[in-house]
Motif scaffolding. Structure first.
Motif, PDB file in Angstrom:
ATOM      1  N   ALA A  92      50.573  60.405   9.016  1.00  0.00           N
ATOM      2  CA  ALA A  92      51.707  60.378   8.098  1.00  0.00           C
ATOM      3  C   ALA A  92      52.808  59.459   8.611  1.00  0.00           C
ATOM      4  O   ALA A  92      53.046  59.353   9.814  1.00  0.00           O
ATOM      5  N   THR A  93      53.457  58.780   7.698  1.00  0.00           N
ATOM      6  CA  THR A  93      54.639  57.968   7.991  1.00  0.00           C
ATOM      7  C   THR A  93      55.737  58.367   7.016  1.00  0.00           C
ATOM      8  O   THR A  93      55.515  58.408   5.815  1.00  0.00           O
ATOM      9  N   GLU A  94      56.910  58.668   7.554  1.00  0.00           N
ATOM     10  CA  GLU A  94      58.011  59.140   6.717  1.00  0.00           C
ATOM     11  C   GLU A  94      59.287  58.406   7.105  1.00  0.00           C
ATOM     12  O   GLU A  94      59.568  58.222   8.294  1.00  0.00           O
ATOM     13  N   THR A  95      60.031  57.975   6.126  1.00  0.00           N
ATOM     14  CA  THR A  95      61.313  57.318   6.372  1.00  0.00           C
ATOM     15  C   THR A  95      62.444  58.253   5.977  1.00  0.00           C
ATOM     16  O   THR A  95      62.452  58.806   4.872  1.00  0.00           O
ATOM     17  N   ARG A  96      63.375  58.450   6.929  1.00  0.00           N
ATOM     18  CA  ARG A  96      64.541  59.299   6.687  1.00  0.00           C
ATOM     19  C   ARG A  96      65.794  58.465   6.914  1.00  0.00           C
ATOM     20  O   ARG A  96      66.287  58.370   8.046  1.00  0.00           O
ATOM     21  N   GLY A  97      66.260  57.833   5.864  1.00  0.00           N
ATOM     22  CA  GLY A  97      67.415  56.966   5.999  1.00  0.00           C
ATOM     23  C   GLY A  97      67.081  55.780   6.878  1.00  0.00           C
ATOM     24  O   GLY A  97      66.175  55.001   6.573  1.00  0.00           O
ATOM     25  N   GLU A  98      67.777  55.638   7.988  1.00  0.00           N
ATOM     26  CA  GLU A  98      67.549  54.526   8.907  1.00  0.00           C
ATOM     27  C   GLU A  98      66.521  54.854   9.980  1.00  0.00           C
ATOM     28  O   GLU A  98      66.294  54.072  10.899  1.00  0.00           O
ATOM     29  N   THR A  99      65.906  56.022   9.882  1.00  0.00           N
ATOM     30  CA  THR A  99      64.923  56.458  10.878  1.00  0.00           C
ATOM     31  C   THR A  99      63.559  56.628  10.228  1.00  0.00           C
ATOM     32  O   THR A  99      63.443  57.071   9.089  1.00  0.00           O
ATOM     33  N   CYS A 100      62.503  56.258  10.963  1.00  0.00           N
ATOM     34  CA  CYS A 100      61.145  56.493  10.491  1.00  0.00           C
ATOM     35  C   CYS A 100      60.425  57.405  11.487  1.00  0.00           C
ATOM     36  O   CYS A 100      60.703  57.382  12.691  1.00  0.00           O
ATOM     37  N   VAL A 101      59.508  58.206  10.966  1.00  0.00           N
ATOM     38  CA  VAL A 101      58.701  59.107  11.781  1.00  0.00           C
ATOM     39  C   VAL A 101      57.238  58.775  11.539  1.00  0.00           C
ATOM     40  O   VAL A 101      56.762  58.816  10.399  1.00  0.00           O
ATOM     41  N   LEU A 102      56.540  58.416  12.613  1.00  0.00           N
ATOM     42  CA  LEU A 102      55.123  58.097  12.531  1.00  0.00           C
ATOM     43  C   LEU A 102      54.343  59.169  13.274  1.00  0.00           C
ATOM     44  O   LEU A 102      54.718  59.577  14.372  1.00  0.00           O
ATOM     45  N   GLU A 103      53.236  59.615  12.675  1.00  0.00           N
ATOM     46  CA  GLU A 103      52.361  60.581  13.314  1.00  0.00           C
ATOM     47  C   GLU A 103      50.935  60.066  13.268  1.00  0.00           C
ATOM     48  O   GLU A 103      50.569  59.292  12.380  1.00  0.00           O
ATOM     49  N   GLY A 104      50.129  60.498  14.223  1.00  0.00           N
ATOM     50  CA  GLY A 104      48.744  60.074  14.257  1.00  0.00           C
ATOM     51  C   GLY A 104      48.101  60.483  15.560  1.00  0.00           C
ATOM     52  O   GLY A 104      48.577  61.395  16.248  1.00  0.00           O
ATOM     53  N   ALA A 105      46.990  59.819  15.893  1.00  0.00           N
ATOM     54  CA  ALA A 105      46.262  60.117  17.127  1.00  0.00           C
ATOM     55  C   ALA A 105      46.046  58.823  17.895  1.00  0.00           C
ATOM     56  O   ALA A 105      45.835  57.760  17.303  1.00  0.00           O
ATOM     57  N   VAL A 106      46.075  58.922  19.216  1.00  0.00           N
ATOM     58  CA  VAL A 106      45.905  57.756  20.076  1.00  0.00           C
ATOM     59  C   VAL A 106      45.049  58.166  21.269  1.00  0.00           C
ATOM     60  O   VAL A 106      45.158  59.302  21.748  1.00  0.00           O
ATOM     61  N   LEU A 126      53.554  49.099  14.235  1.00  0.00           N
ATOM     62  CA  LEU A 126      52.226  49.298  13.657  1.00  0.00           C
ATOM     63  C   LEU A 126      51.149  48.415  14.282  1.00  0.00           C
ATOM     64  O   LEU A 126      50.058  48.908  14.608  1.00  0.00           O
ATOM     65  N   PRO A 127      51.378  47.106  14.488  1.00  0.00           N
ATOM     66  CA  PRO A 127      50.333  46.288  15.117  1.00  0.00           C
ATOM     67  C   PRO A 127      50.026  46.725  16.548  1.00  0.00           C
ATOM     68  O   PRO A 127      48.870  46.671  16.982  1.00  0.00           O
ATOM     69  N   VAL A 128      51.051  47.156  17.273  1.00  0.00           N
ATOM     70  CA  VAL A 128      50.825  47.609  18.647  1.00  0.00           C
ATOM     71  C   VAL A 128      49.985  48.882  18.653  1.00  0.00           C
ATOM     72  O   VAL A 128      49.055  49.033  19.456  1.00  0.00           O
ATOM     73  N   LEU A 186      59.935  47.912  21.979  1.00  0.00           N
ATOM     74  CA  LEU A 186      59.635  47.734  20.558  1.00  0.00           C
ATOM     75  C   LEU A 186      60.695  48.350  19.649  1.00  0.00           C
ATOM     76  O   LEU A 186      60.782  48.006  18.471  1.00  0.00           O
ATOM     77  N   THR A 187      61.499  49.277  20.201  1.00  0.00           N
ATOM     78  CA  THR A 187      62.435  50.037  19.352  1.00  0.00           C
ATOM     79  C   THR A 187      63.877  49.934  19.851  1.00  0.00           C
ATOM     80  O   THR A 187      64.685  50.810  19.545  1.00  0.00           O
ATOM     81  N   ARG A 188      64.182  48.896  20.629  1.00  0.00           N
ATOM     82  CA  ARG A 188      65.538  48.693  21.162  1.00  0.00           C
ATOM     83  C   ARG A 188      66.002  49.886  22.005  1.00  0.00           C
ATOM     84  O   ARG A 188      67.184  50.221  22.062  1.00  0.00           O
ATOM     85  N   GLY A 189      65.035  50.540  22.626  1.00  0.00           N
ATOM     86  CA  GLY A 189      65.372  51.677  23.472  1.00  0.00           C
ATOM     87  C   GLY A 189      65.660  52.950  22.716  1.00  0.00           C
ATOM     88  O   GLY A 189      66.017  53.970  23.316  1.00  0.00           O
ATOM     89  N   GLU A 190      65.495  52.937  21.387  1.00  0.00           N
ATOM     90  CA  GLU A 190      65.849  54.102  20.571  1.00  0.00           C
ATOM     91  C   GLU A 190      64.633  54.934  20.169  1.00  0.00           C
ATOM     92  O   GLU A 190      64.790  56.014  19.589  1.00  0.00           O
ATOM     93  N   GLY A 191      63.429  54.461  20.434  1.00  0.00           N
ATOM     94  CA  GLY A 191      62.226  55.200  20.036  1.00  0.00           C
ATOM     95  C   GLY A 191      61.982  56.409  20.918  1.00  0.00           C
ATOM     96  O   GLY A 191      62.268  56.402  22.114  1.00  0.00           O
TER      97      GLY A 191
END
Length: 675
Positions: free
Chosen positions: A595-609, A583-585, A624-629
């Motif tokens: 929207a931000t949604e958490t699905r168990g151990e996974t989160c989904v972030l949406e927006g505009a950049v 989030l800070p980055v 930032l995500t240990r290579g998993e993002g």
């Protein structure tokens, strides 16, 4: 003989080019399978494609499956070339979407499936790499259903996953029947009563696949050949053959243009109706500029032209074969149409020709290397741009620079490599910058009258500018009588207005604007005995073309404009415990969260950049995500620039912002008027 125009699509590195090679080998078109790593594949012909092991340009190769001729089109997988993919989709009858059994559904997989569904293209899914360690079956099936949002029908079972002996045994089971029954009440009743026959199941599978209600899924390996025969059978049985009336009016679409050894243009076209014959006149050009975004180009008119095709070849048994005519349903290579461009319609245009491709959002200046002839560079870039209408060129005559618009950094590498390999030209690039637009803030008007200082032109022009809804383009209206002066003068004003709006107060294009002509006037034609027309006392088109930019820019000054930068919508899927670091980055990159949604151990972030920060986000995400993002992004809209200084773009016109400089430039260009 039935025809099927088939596309193969995938996220980069899912193995679709390897699958193409395996398909060609399995049907006997090639004796030896090419290697992506070795650069010996049949469809990747560009030097950079062979070096990088990625597909950049679509390629066509043909093969027979019993009595069906399949024209197979291998398409790029990298997101920088999504426009190349979308151009191809418009000529397909069906598609195979390749997914890795190890990586599963990836960002580009989602983009491709959304596009396939929007265009209603029947699609089979081939889950590749079942011989690789980490290959999955049930997990991938769940991902296909959940992340792609489609109904999937598994067409068999795997054995020995993750080993060289991995195999696929075809046969639609209960899971496929479940998917089909959801869309067929009669089938559901038979399913409950346990009376579904193999023929009934096959009929439902064919119908629902062709209606894009379900997507049959095959597992296999392009390396070992496992599951490929089953896929070939599915291609023949489940996907629809090309249709079209060979005796109807000619209608076709050009989806690719390349240059031959002698520099001649070669167009790749799909014929939807009628028959195209060698040496017969053919109208083309209706589709030019339709649906290709804007890309900063001003030369994509929609005028119809006529030419003669001097030679034609069609794709048969792995080769192109010369023919005298191309009937409906076929894909062909055409020679002889020197002015042809990607997106042109042949004959009668189809509604389906109009696809929207998001415009490039980045721009860079091409810097010629030592010993590179600027004129040769200009010619080479012009040829590259004509092969891809979404590569926009911008020529700055004052600074003698050429800018090119792009989708991403990989595309920059492609341009650099192509210039070196095909033209022998060494270039580098300046830093990539966002390609902004300007929009009027309010309404402004200005007028200059004929024969009144400081107007040096024999013309009266008054213009009012006002904002227009986004996406509506530039409109031009009259508040003066059309008969108040010759039509050619009105046309000169309108054409000049549209050209001038290519560079607003800050140098950026104004894509949407309502312009109204409020005043008009001219000096009638004057002549002297024995001397003819006296242009020093008579208005000409030059007067209106010269005065209009000054009036329009002044009206824009009074209205005010605001610079808008391109914004990409993004979707990040990452471990939930990395959200605090993300989030800070994102905030630091100017992203607008959604929207931000958490699905168990996974989160989904949406927006505009901001588009200018997407590349940096791509680079930082793994750390930032240990290579998993996983990041998915695409152009979405333009938004007002709110951070930092307003970006300015160097002008390439005669600079009507500076009246003295403008008049000097116009006078120098057009020559002085006689008194």
């Amino acid at each position: 003989m039935p025809l099927l125009n088939l596309g193969i699509l995938a996220h980069v590195d899912a193995g679709k080019t390897s699958l193409t090679e395996r398909l060609l080998h399995s049907v006997g078109v090639i004796d030896e399978i090419g290697s992506v790593d070795a650069g010996t594949t049949r469809t990747d012909t560009l030097a950079l494609e062979r070096r990088r092991g990625i597909t950049i340009k679509s390629a066509v190769v043909s093969f027979p499956v019993d009595d069906v001729t399949v024209n197979l089109i291998d398409t790029p997988g990298h997101p920088d070339f999504i426009a190349e993919v979308e151009r191809v989709l418009g000529v397909l009858d069906g598609a195979v979407l390749v997914v890795s059994a190890v990586e599963g559904v990836q960002a580009q997989t989602r983009v491709l499936m959304r596009t396939l569904r929007r265009l209603a293209i029947p699609t089979l899914v081939f889950v590749n790499k079942i011989d690789r360690r980490g290959a999955r079956e049930e997990d991938v099936l769940r991902e296909l259903a959940r992340r792609l949002g489609v109904a999937v029908a598994p067409m068999g079972r795997t054995a020995g996953l993750g080993t060289r002996e991995a195999a696929f045994t075809p046969g639609a089971g209960p899971a496929a029947l479940d998917a089909l029954a959801d869309h067929d009440d009669d089938l559901l009743t038979a399913y409950v009563e346990n009376t579904v026959s193999p023929d009934r199941l096959r009929t439902a599978l064919v119908e629902q696949t062709r209606q894009c209600l379900v997507h049959p899924v095959y597992f296999g390996s392009a390396v070992t050949g496992a599951g490929v025969d089953a896929l070939v059978g599915g291609i023949k049985e489940l996907l629809p053959a090309a249709d079209g009336d060979p005796g109807g009016p000619l209608s076709g679409t050009v989806f690719k243009v390349e240059r031959g050894p002698a520099g001649e243009k070669i167009a790749y076209a799909r014929i939807f109706s009628g028959t195209l014959r060698v040496r017969a006149p053919v109208a083309f050009g209706y589709g030019r500029g339709q649906g290709f975004g804007d890309a900063g180009r001003d030369d994509l008119g929609d005028a119809c032209r006529e030419g003669k095709v001097t030679a034609v070849s069609v794709f048969e048994h792995g080769a192109d074969v010369r023919r005298d005519a191309v009937p409906a349903g076929r894909i062909a290579k055409l020679w002889g149409l020197a002015d042809i461009r990607i997106g042109d319609a042949l004959g009668c245009p189809r509604k389906a020709d109009s696809h929207f491709f998001a415009p490039p959002t980045l721009e860079t200046v091409v810097v010629p290397g030592s010993g590179t002839d600027p004129r040769a560079l200009h010619g080479a870039l012009t040829q590259l741009a004509e092969q891809d209408p979404l590569i926009g060129l911008r020529h700055d005559q004052v600074r003698r620079e050429i800018s090119v618009s792009l989708y991403g950094e990989v595309q920059k590498e492609v341009v650099q490599s192509t210039l070196a390999d095909e033209y022998g030209l060494d270039v580098t690039f300046r830093e990539t910058t966002p390609l902004c637009v300007e929009r009027p803030v309010g309404t402004g008007a200005a007028v200059e009258f004929n024969a009144k200082d400081p107007n040096p032109f024999l013309a009266t022009v008054g213009l009012r500018v006002a904002p227009a809804p986004e996406g509506t383009g530039v409109s031009f209206a009259l508040e003066v009588e059309l008969g108040s002066m010759p039509y050619a003068f009105f046309k000169a004003v309108e054409d000049t207005v549209r050209e001038t709006l290519g560079q607003g107060l800050h140098g950026w294009r104004i894509p949407d604007c309502a312009v109204t002509m409020t005043h008009s006037g001219y000096s009638p034609r004057q002549s002297h005995a024995h001397q003819g027309f006296d242009k020093s006392m008579s208005s000409t088109g030059y007067d209106f073309r010269g005065l209009t930019p000054l009036v329009l820019i002044e009206a824009l000054r009074r209205a005010g404009t605001r610079v808008h930068e391109p914004m990409h919508r993004f979707r990040i899927e990452a471990p939930a415990d990395t959200l605090g670091a993300l989030l800070p980055v994102l905030a630091g990159l100017g992203a607008v969260p959604g929207a931000t949604e958490t699905r168990g151990e996974t989160c989904v972030l949406e927006g505009a950049v901001p588009a200018a920060r997407v590349h940096e986000l791509e680079q930082r995400l793994p750390g930032l995500t240990r290579g998993e993002g996983e990041l998915e992004s695409a152009f979405d809209h333009y938004a007002p620039v709110t951070r930092g200084a307003v970006p300015e773009r160097a002008r390439t016109d005669h600079n009507p912002l500076n009246r003295k400089e403008y008049l000097l430039n116009v006078t120098r260009r057009m020559g002085s008027r006689a008194d």
